[in-house]
Write a protein that holds these residues in place. Structure first.
Motif, PDB file in Angstrom:
ATOM      1  N   ARG A  44       5.768  -6.072  -4.916  1.00  0.00           N
ATOM      2  CA  ARG A  44       6.619  -4.941  -4.505  1.00  0.00           C
ATOM      3  C   ARG A  44       6.617  -4.801  -2.974  1.00  0.00           C
ATOM      4  O   ARG A  44       7.651  -4.487  -2.370  1.00  0.00           O
ATOM      5  CB  ARG A  44       6.151  -3.646  -5.173  1.00  0.00           C
ATOM      6  N   ILE A  45       5.453  -4.995  -2.357  1.00  0.00           N
ATOM      7  CA  ILE A  45       5.377  -4.947  -0.890  1.00  0.00           C
ATOM      8  C   ILE A  45       6.329  -5.980  -0.285  1.00  0.00           C
ATOM      9  O   ILE A  45       7.116  -5.683   0.628  1.00  0.00           O
ATOM     10  CB  ILE A  45       3.940  -5.197  -0.410  1.00  0.00           C
ATOM     11  N   ASN A  46       6.266  -7.215  -0.801  1.00  0.00           N
ATOM     12  CA  ASN A  46       7.127  -8.277  -0.279  1.00  0.00           C
ATOM     13  C   ASN A  46       8.602  -7.966  -0.504  1.00  0.00           C
ATOM     14  O   ASN A  46       9.446  -8.222   0.359  1.00  0.00           O
ATOM     15  CB  ASN A  46       6.762  -9.613  -0.927  1.00  0.00           C
ATOM     16  N   PRO A 187       0.070 -13.530  -4.373  1.00  0.00           N
ATOM     17  CA  PRO A 187       1.162 -14.055  -3.543  1.00  0.00           C
ATOM     18  C   PRO A 187       0.849 -13.800  -2.072  1.00  0.00           C
ATOM     19  O   PRO A 187       0.157 -12.838  -1.734  1.00  0.00           O
ATOM     20  CB  PRO A 187       2.374 -13.227  -3.992  1.00  0.00           C
ATOM     21  N   CYS A 188       1.346 -14.662  -1.184  1.00  0.00           N
ATOM     22  CA  CYS A 188       1.152 -14.413   0.243  1.00  0.00           C
ATOM     23  C   CYS A 188       1.819 -13.100   0.626  1.00  0.00           C
ATOM     24  O   CYS A 188       2.828 -12.698   0.034  1.00  0.00           O
ATOM     25  CB  CYS A 188       1.731 -15.560   1.065  1.00  0.00           C
ATOM     26  N   GLY A 189       1.238 -12.428   1.626  1.00  0.00           N
ATOM     27  CA  GLY A 189       1.734 -11.113   2.020  1.00  0.00           C
ATOM     28  C   GLY A 189       2.927 -11.194   2.965  1.00  0.00           C
ATOM     29  O   GLY A 189       3.510 -12.255   3.191  1.00  0.00           O
ATOM     30  N   VAL A 190       3.258 -10.047   3.537  1.00  0.00           N
ATOM     31  CA  VAL A 190       4.411  -9.964   4.435  1.00  0.00           C
ATOM     32  C   VAL A 190       4.059 -10.583   5.785  1.00  0.00           C
ATOM     33  O   VAL A 190       2.904 -10.594   6.208  1.00  0.00           O
ATOM     34  CB  VAL A 190       4.864  -8.500   4.630  1.00  0.00           C
ATOM     35  N   TRP A 191       5.063 -11.107   6.464  1.00  0.00           N
ATOM     36  CA  TRP A 191       4.862 -11.672   7.792  1.00  0.00           C
ATOM     37  C   TRP A 191       4.646 -10.568   8.817  1.00  0.00           C
ATOM     38  O   TRP A 191       5.298  -9.534   8.774  1.00  0.00           O
ATOM     39  CB  TRP A 191       6.074 -12.510   8.204  1.00  0.00           C
ATOM     40  N   GLN A 192       3.728 -10.815   9.728  1.00  0.00           N
ATOM     41  CA  GLN A 192       3.537  -9.980  10.911  1.00  0.00           C
ATOM     42  C   GLN A 192       3.940 -10.816  12.128  1.00  0.00           C
ATOM     43  O   GLN A 192       3.824 -12.045  12.106  1.00  0.00           O
ATOM     44  CB  GLN A 192       2.086  -9.535  11.034  1.00  0.00           C
TER      45      GLN A 192
END
Length: 213
Positions: A44-46, A187-192
């Motif tokens: 959901r974050i992604n 899953p990999c998280g969001v890009w920073q």
């Protein structure tokens, strides 16, 4: 030598630097397989990032992580907390050398888990010399690196890798590097997209630092 901090003219607002306390680094080890509920939260974050939502982690999901899965809350980066800058200056010269003034600077942006534990530091390091009798800044080293990383972190291709004015009175080094967390079994998280820039004045020996997160 004075070091000044300012916002880079790039866009995103930056949270204030933590005053006197240093949050702990995540040390707990979650179970080998992430619960489906935790996987769903990361998805959901992604999805919220892809949809450019103002808030990436909902209040309900945050509460679930903190109350039901604190070991995962330690490790999963909080996508809504801006990175915070820390300064670490190391100097190999004191300005009175008969040969040259040769300092080194290392500034880094901290990122934190949902629980507030530190999960990674993104560093920008710069070393240079100003020979006595001149104002020319001669770069001897510049790089970015990750330190104190919890789990794996993927590093993308630099969006910015600029160096201007080597061996002149005004010198600058700038980097922007995509990074994202890949917690085991999730899953990999969001890009920073941390960005930082040093600007060195060879005449005054002052250094300005700019950043955005």
């Amino acid at each position: 030598m004075s070091v000044k901090r300012a916002l880079a003219t790039m866009a995103v607002a930056v949270a204030a630097m933590a005053a006197l306390t240093t949050p702990a680094t995540a040390t707990t080890s979650p179970s080998s397989k992430a619960p489906k509920e935790v996987v769903d939260i990361v998805n959901r974050i992604n999805g919220n990032q892809a949809n450019r939502a103002a808030k990436l982690l909902s209040d309900a999901d945050r509460e679930t992580l903190l109350k039901k899965y604190p070991e995962w809350a330690d490790r999963i980066m909080d996508p809504d907390r801006a990175g915070e800058v820390t300064e670490s200056e190391q100097s190999s010269g004191d300005g009175v050398s008969t040969m040259a003034y040769c300092p080194g600077f290392d500034r880094y942006i901290n990122y934190y888990g949902v629980s507030g534990a530190k999960v990674v530091e993104w560093h920008h390091s710069l070393t240079y010399c100003i020979p006595d009798g001149t104002t020319k800044v001669q770069r001897t080293g510049r790089r970015t690196y990750l330190n104190n990383a919890v789990d794996n972190w993927e590093r993308g291709t630099y969006r910015t890798n600029d160096e201007v004015g080597n061996n002149t009175t005004w010198y600058s080094s700038a980097f922007q590097e995509p990074i994202r967390q890949c917690v085991y079994t999730l899953p990999c998280g969001v890009w920073q997209y941390p960005y930082s820039k040093f600007v060195v004045n060879g005449s005054t020996r002052n250094v300005d630092y700019y950043y955005s997160v």
